[in-house]
Design a protein around this motif. Structure first.
Motif, short mmCIF file in Angstrom:
data_model
loop_
_atom_site.label_atom_id
_atom_site.label_comp_id
_atom_site.label_asym_id
_atom_site.label_seq_id
_atom_site.Cartn_x
_atom_site.Cartn_y
_atom_site.Cartn_z
N GLY A 27 78.35 38.57 26.72
CA GLY A 27 77.36 39.62 26.58
C GLY A 27 77.94 40.89 25.99
N LYS A 28 77.12 41.93 26.03
CA LYS A 28 77.51 43.22 25.44
C LYS A 28 77.94 44.24 26.48
CE LYS A 28 74.42 42.67 21.45
NZ LYS A 28 73.27 43.23 20.71
N CYS A 29 77.47 44.07 27.73
CA CYS A 29 77.84 45.00 28.80
C CYS A 29 77.95 44.22 30.09
CB CYS A 29 76.79 46.11 28.95
SG CYS A 29 77.15 47.28 30.31
N ALA A 30 79.10 44.35 30.77
CA ALA A 30 79.36 43.60 31.99
C ALA A 30 79.14 44.46 33.23
CB ALA A 30 80.79 43.07 31.99
N LEU A 31 78.50 43.88 34.23
CA LEU A 31 78.53 44.43 35.58
C LEU A 31 79.71 43.77 36.27
CD1 LEU A 31 77.46 45.91 38.11
CD2 LEU A 31 75.98 43.92 38.51
N ILE A 32 80.75 44.55 36.58
CA ILE A 32 81.93 44.02 37.26
C ILE A 32 81.77 44.28 38.76
CG2 ILE A 32 84.44 44.12 37.49
CD1 ILE A 32 84.57 45.22 34.65
N MET A 33 81.85 43.23 39.57
CA MET A 33 81.67 43.37 41.01
C MET A 33 82.96 43.02 41.73
SD MET A 33 77.78 41.93 41.50
CE MET A 33 77.81 42.25 43.27
N ARG A 36 86.30 46.66 47.88
CA ARG A 36 86.65 48.08 47.85
C ARG A 36 88.12 48.35 47.54
NH1 ARG A 36 82.96 47.66 52.29
NH2 ARG A 36 81.03 48.81 51.88
N HIS A 37 88.98 47.32 47.60
CA HIS A 37 90.40 47.62 47.49
C HIS A 37 91.21 46.58 46.71
CE1 HIS A 37 94.46 48.88 48.55
NE2 HIS A 37 94.68 47.68 49.06
N SER A 38 91.07 45.29 47.06
CA SER A 38 92.06 44.30 46.61
C SER A 38 92.10 44.14 45.09
CB SER A 38 91.79 42.94 47.27
OG SER A 38 90.52 42.45 46.91
N ALA A 39 90.96 44.20 44.41
CA ALA A 39 90.96 44.01 42.96
C ALA A 39 91.70 45.13 42.25
CB ALA A 39 89.53 43.90 42.43
N MET A 40 91.69 46.32 42.87
CA MET A 40 92.47 47.41 42.31
C MET A 40 93.96 47.23 42.61
SD MET A 40 89.22 48.22 42.71
CE MET A 40 88.80 48.91 44.33
N ALA A 41 94.26 46.76 43.82
CA ALA A 41 95.65 46.64 44.25
C ALA A 41 96.39 45.52 43.53
CB ALA A 41 95.71 46.43 45.76
N ASN A 42 95.71 44.41 43.28
CA ASN A 42 96.42 43.26 42.69
C ASN A 42 96.39 43.23 41.17
OD1 ASN A 42 93.91 42.07 41.94
ND2 ASN A 42 93.73 41.05 43.94
N GLY A 43 95.75 44.19 40.55
CA GLY A 43 95.75 44.30 39.10
C GLY A 43 94.67 43.52 38.39
N SER A 44 93.85 42.78 39.12
CA SER A 44 92.84 41.95 38.46
C SER A 44 91.76 42.79 37.79
CB SER A 44 92.21 40.98 39.47
OG SER A 44 91.71 41.67 40.60
N VAL A 61 81.27 49.29 36.85
CA VAL A 61 81.96 48.70 37.99
C VAL A 61 81.22 49.01 39.28
CG1 VAL A 61 84.11 48.58 39.30
CG2 VAL A 61 84.18 48.85 36.80
N PHE A 62 80.92 47.98 40.04
CA PHE A 62 80.37 48.11 41.38
C PHE A 62 81.44 47.62 42.35
CE2 PHE A 62 78.17 46.64 45.16
CZ PHE A 62 77.23 47.64 45.40
N SER A 63 82.07 48.54 43.09
CA SER A 63 83.22 48.18 43.94
C SER A 63 82.91 48.34 45.42
CB SER A 63 84.43 49.05 43.57
OG SER A 63 84.11 50.43 43.70
N GLU A 64 81.71 47.97 45.81
CA GLU A 64 81.27 48.17 47.19
C GLU A 64 80.90 46.87 47.89
OE1 GLU A 64 78.18 51.13 47.31
OE2 GLU A 64 79.06 52.21 45.61
#
Length: 362
Positions: A27-33, A36-44, A61-64
């Motif tokens: 697609g042209k625009c992604a909703l990334i889900m 609250r923490h692990s995806a930021m911590a592990n680099g994904s 980005v929806f990180s909730e």
């Protein structure tokens, strides 16, 4: 006999970067889900952003996403996606973000639908495209059509009726390297539950059994990591992810059975991690299978490295120290499943009220 697994799966080092063109083609625009923490911590999360930036694809980005995501959370994520013109969804994390991503993709596709519509089976199950990037080794959601959510203020947990496979699954063991051992243990026990419940299932066939056998061999090869006798490294991390994916493909053919059905009450009532809640009932389920479906039960347990169900229970007590659940909660789990004839019929052996009591540990 039937086999269905439409997701395109890449399992390799740097999978997100290597297949960024296929990710961007969704697609042209992604909703990334994410959580609250692990995806930021592990680099994904950074890897996914970098891949999309490289291809000129925008994202929001929806990180909730919480553990055991609620239908309300999914609805809020979908609303953000609609507002920002997202036309595909990327789930990053364990089962919670990945399941929530599939459900949000369904809502985005169906303009005007919200939380109350997620369990409405009369709506067609179409969804915008979905990509999944797993960062734990248990759920297998990247290769299943299942989306498990909670509702009624967290008192009920179950799959939505809509079957939504990811279009693309990008599996890389590096995201597991810094995960807490407790997370690795709980999610790996969930993967074992998927393998055994698929194998000891009334819907098993040659295809599902093939994945069960191979998955159990890989799972047995990393069991010493779960007991703490060996530290995780890049090779074993990939093997953990591989076992989880094989387990997911197996249950995509058969579904899960009684241990999963019972487990949801433990999670909702006691906040017990999902994998531990499944494992709580695996030993008793296996004991019945040893008597009522002995050929497969013995083969599958031996492939997992256990001589009998009691040895599995000793292992489980070591890696997932749940203690004994209160009798009132065990009774509630039993009473919830007893009238569910469809769920009981998924076992590979006949389950009446007395057999179910033994499995439910009451």
């Amino acid at each position: 006999m039937k086999y269905l697994m439409p997701a395109v799966v890449y399992e390799e080092n740097e999978a997100v970067w290597n297949h960024r063109a296929e990710l961007a083609a969704l697609g042209k625009c992604a909703l990334i889900m994410t959580g609250r923490h692990s995806a930021m911590a592990n680099g994904s999360l950074d890897d996914v952003k970098k891949a999309l930036d490289d291809r000129g694809v925008s994202y929001t980005v929806f990180s909730e996403v919480e553990e055991n995501p609620s239908i309300e959370t999914v609805a809020r994520a979908a609303e953000q996606g609609r507002r920002d013109k997202a036309d595909f969804v990327i789930g990053i994390g364990g089962g919670s973000p990945m399941d929530a991503a599939k459900a949000a993709a369904f809502l985005i596709k169906h303009e005007g639908k919200g939380a109350a519509d997620l369990y409405d089976a009369s709506i067609d199950s179409s969804a915008v495209p979905v990509a999944e990037v797993p960062t734990t080794c248990g759920t297998g959601s990247e290769v299943t059509a299942v989306s498990v959510l909670t509702r009624d203020n967290g008192t009920k947990k179950g799959s939505i009726p809509h079957k939504i496979f990811a279009d693309l699954a990008l599996i890389d063991g590096k995201y597991l390297m810094n995960a807490p051992l407790s997370v690795i243990r709980n999610t790996a026990v969930d993967a074992l539950g998927h393998l055994l419940e698929s194998g000891l299932n009334s819907d098993r066939n040659d295809y599902s059994i093939m994945f069960v056998r191979e998955g159990l061999r890989f799972w047995n090869g990393i069991r010493d990591i779960l007991t703490g006798d060996r530290a995780i490294d890049s090779d074993s991390a990939m093997k953990l992810m591989h076992a989880s994916a094989l387990a997911g493909i197996a249950i995509a053919q058969t579904g899960t059975t009684v241990p999963h059905g019972l487990s949801y009450t433990l999670t909702c009532e006691l906040n017990m991690p999902h994998g531990a809640a499944v494992g709580y009932y695996l030993g008793s389920y296996l004991k019945e299978a040893y008597e009522l479906d002995p050929e497969y039960a013995r083969e599958f347990l031996e492939l997992a490295g256990f001589s009998d169900p009691s040895e599995f229970e000793e292992f489980f007590a070591k890696v997932c120290d749940t203690g004994e659940a209160p009798s009132a909660v065990l009774n509630k789990a039993y009473e919830t499943i007893l009238p569910d004839k469809k769920r009981l019929s998924t076992a590979s052996y006949a389950i009446d009220a007395e057999v179910l009591k033994r499995i439910a540990r009451i």
